[in-house]
Design a protein around this motif. Structure first.
Motif, mmCIF file in Angstrom:
data_model
loop_
_atom_site.group_PDB
_atom_site.id
_atom_site.type_symbol
_atom_site.label_atom_id
_atom_site.label_comp_id
_atom_site.label_asym_id
_atom_site.label_seq_id
_atom_site.Cartn_x
_atom_site.Cartn_y
_atom_site.Cartn_z
ATOM 1 N N GLU A 1 21.874 -28.061 50.525
ATOM 2 C CA GLU A 1 21.898 -28.028 49.064
ATOM 3 C C GLU A 1 23.280 -27.576 48.600
ATOM 4 N N THR B 1 21.542 -29.290 34.995
ATOM 5 C CA THR B 1 21.661 -30.740 34.853
ATOM 6 C C THR B 1 22.369 -31.378 36.040
ATOM 7 N N GLY B 2 22.877 -30.564 36.965
ATOM 8 C CA GLY B 2 23.599 -31.085 38.113
ATOM 9 C C GLY B 2 25.097 -31.131 37.923
ATOM 10 N N GLU B 3 25.583 -30.778 36.741
ATOM 11 C CA GLU B 3 27.016 -30.811 36.470
ATOM 12 C C GLU B 3 27.685 -29.552 37.005
ATOM 13 N N ARG C 1 26.869 -25.434 40.125
ATOM 14 C CA ARG C 1 26.097 -26.547 39.564
ATOM 15 C C ARG C 1 25.046 -25.998 38.609
#
Length: 670
Positions: free
Chosen positions: A288, A215-217, A212
């Motif tokens: 996480e 940006t979280g992508e 990841r």
């Protein structure tokens, strides 16, 4: 040597040795000639790779089957030990004799796009990750909760005959854990993780890792194929549905017999890319989600099982911990680097305070009580006139590099350089109950260090440096001053100004301290009480002390006492500096510039060079030992023993303070 054996149809029991590329069909020119009108002229092709073989259907009318499953036309399919090849009514068994992918440990590094801020790998262009769009979700044979702790995902079960294999894998996992624990760089961690996949899962043909980004992508960062295909580009299909299931549910997924489902689009499906079994597990550390790892196999016989999924889940759990540790380590490294770089331009304590939030980023100040220190090079203007600007900067840099460390080592905050001036303070950024002692000890250490520094530069013909130091203790304001666009932390007040005024009174080798600085540490110092002094900005005179020594350890005094050294006949020998007195064995350390002028057992007479006193103070002693030269100029420490001289011996004791009888004007002339 690998071979095919006819097991049904045709001439049963026939052996066909595979010595190279071998074509199969009804035409007589084929390497393996199969009779029958339903067999195409060139039906299939067996092609050698690096120590293994693939079979390719050459667009035959009736198809080529491996273990009962049809091959996609012109798509290579690796052959494994015992695979059954069916061509029309004829069946052939593949015997590898060690020439199959399960016998290979050759891992070819393959490149995929690297996310920003993630490790970048060599671009070999051999592995292209393709996200498939399924018309139906692929069959999921097993799932496991990957958020549980290691080995809480369930027991790894296996038949008795497979226990050796299980033990082998567990040993491999221990090795993986040990290997990962010794690494801190993300690139090396990912490489080790990928190596472990092919070691623990011999049936795995390909594997990839996604992480990841900021940006979280999820971005592919590393892919590998067990077999190096000599530069050929290989498509690596990735099911969006499976990836999304793993990410959303934090579950590990096993999907077997994907080709059999027939639920994929015709364009880039798992079917036409020959995936028989795949499994995917998330990297999870304390809830996480860091990324995913996936592996697939093209073997229809050696597919993944639920215990394989449990193993991959545990590997991913270990890897997640080490990846997170690596991220934290990188963050600490980055912050340390930022602090280090900023500390080159700002006070280290100020940088730490800003980063830690102890110094608010707003204008204003608060009342502080501490010790302020100023230091100047005596006669620097004259030195600068004789040198070029570049030489001046070089000399100052050498001087600052020596003195700055002494301040910080004694818990001081190095505030600023101003030309040849150094400003520091104690008990402002860091609480310090011994601020006065630490400030004066740093001052004495600096005078000693500069004496040794002078021995070095004088050997190359340069002029020596002489320091004057002043300290004062009291209340002042500390805080941010400036404007909205630029501000700096500083201290302001009458006591700050007074410290600088006291420093302006000091001459060569002198450390002057205000009464507020000296009194709390008086019993640890040897000093001279100076006449009352008038300074700019003060209507009343102030009391100042000249500190010539301070206790560093029980029974030891650091000294800054310049001396003239003469022999027993009264002949001048050299100038020196008394730098330490040891009360336990009544010895003193003398630092001289030329060791060749002194010999062991020699009796020396040392007259203290005190402009504060009119009376002579003389110390006598015999040379006990001479240390080897520490630099090219021959400067070295000499240990003197059998000391005598009542006034001198009394002065070297902590708590000694004698009163000056010399006026300020006379001291300045000296």
């Amino acid at each position: 040597m690998a071979y095919l054996e006819t097991t049904e149809g045709g001439s049963s029991g026939n052996i066909f040795r595979l010595t190279g590329e071998t074509s199969i069909g009804r035409a007589v020119e084929n390497g393996i000639n199969l009779a029958g009108s339903e067999v195409s002229r060139q039906h299939a092709l067996i092609r050698p790779r690096d120590n293994y073989f693939v079979i390719i259907d050459c667009g035959s009318a009736n198809g080529t089957f491996v273990n009962g499953r049809a091959l996609h036309r012109y798509v290579p399919q690796p052959l494994y030990e015992g695979d059954e090849i069916t061509i029309c009514s004829i069946k052939l068994k593949f015997v590898s004799e060690g020439q199959d992918p399960l016998a290979i440990r050759k891992n070819a590094t393959c490149a995929v796009p690297a996310a920003e801020g993630r490790p970048k790998f060599p671009d070999t262009g051999r592995l292209a990750i393709i996200f498939t769009s399924e018309t139906h979700a692929p069959a999921v044979n097993a799932t496991m909760d990957a958020s549980l702790g290691m080995f809480e995902v369930g027991a790894i079960t296996a038949p008795v005959e497979d226990l050796k294999d299980v033990i082998k894998r567990l040993k491999a996992m221990v090795t993986v854990s040990n290997n990962l624990g010794s690494l801190t760089k993300p690139e090396a961690l990912l490489e080790k993780i990928m190596e472990s996949i092919f070691d623990i899962f011999p049936q795995a043909d390909r594997a990839f890792i996604m992480l990841r980004d900021k940006t979280g992508e999820m971005i592919p960062v590393l892919g590998r194929s067990r077999i190096d295909k000599d530069g050929e580009r290989e498509d690596f299909p990735v099911s969006r549905t499976i990836i999304n299931t793993v990410l959303e549910k934090k579950q590990s997924v096993l999907s077997s017999d994907a080709q059999k489902d027939g639920r994929f689009s015709a364009g880039r499906s798992i079917v036409n890319l020959s995936i028989r079994s795949l499994m995917c597990a998330p990297f999870i550390c304390k809830d996480e989600l860091l990324g995913v790892i996936s592996a697939d196999t093209m073997s229809g016989v050696h597919t993944f099982r639920s215990e394989d999924l449990a193993m991959l889940t545990n590997i991913a759990g270990q890897a997640a911990i080490f990846l997170k540790t690596s991220e934290l380590f990188a963050a600490v490294e980055n912050e340390t680097r930022v602090r280090s770089q900023l500390s080159r331009y700002l006070s280290k304590d100020v940088v730490d305070g800003v980063i830690d939030g102890t110094i608010p980023l707003q204008l204003g100040g608060e009342k502080k009580y501490g010790t302020v220190f100023f230091c100047d090079i005596v006669g620097f203007t004259g030195i600068a006139e004789r040198l070029s600007a570049v030489d001046v900067v070089e000399k100052l840099n050498r001087y600052f590099s020596i003195t700055a460390g002494i301040i910080t080592r004694n818990r001081g905050t190095l505030h600023k350089f101003g030309g040849d001036m150094i400003m520091a303070f104690w008990n402002v950024m860091l609480p310090d109950d011994h601020a006065q002692i630490n400030a004066m000890r740093a001052s004495v250490e600096m005078q000693i260090a500069i004496w040794k520094f002078n021995c070095d530069i004088q050997s190359s013909g340069q002029s020596p440096l002489y320091l004057g130091i002043g300290c004062n203790t009291g209340e002042f304001a500390g805080g941010n001053v400036g404007g909205g666009e630029r501000m700096e932390y500083t201290i302001i007040g009458d006591n700050v100004n007074l410290a600088q005024r006291i420093e302006s009174l000091a001459g060569r080798w002198q450390v002057f301290a205000a009464e507020s600085t000296f009194e709390p540490a008086a019993m640890q110092c040897c000093a001279i009480k100076l006449p009352m002094a008038y300074v700019k900005g003060k209507s009343a005179p102030i009391q100042v002390y000249s500190v010539r020594g301070i206790q560093c350890d029980p029974g030891k005094m650091l000294l800054t006492i310049p001396v003239s050294v003469v022999d027993e006949n009264g002949s001048f020998m050299d100038n020196g500096m008394l730098v330490q007195y040891n009360n336990a064995d009544a010895t003193v350390q003398l630092y001289i510039s030329d060791r060749n002028k002194i010999s062991e057992k020699q009796h020396l007479c040392m007259e203290f060079d005190f402009p504060e006193l009119s009376a002579r103070i003389i110390l006598y002693g015999n040379v006990g030992s001479i240390a080897p030269s520490q630099n090219d100029c021959g400067g070295c420490p000499v240990i003197l023993e059998n000391l005598s001289g009542n006034e001198a011996m009394s002065f070297l004791k902590p708590g000694c303070c004698i009163e000056s009888n010399v006026a300020w004007e006379e001291m300045k002339r000296h």
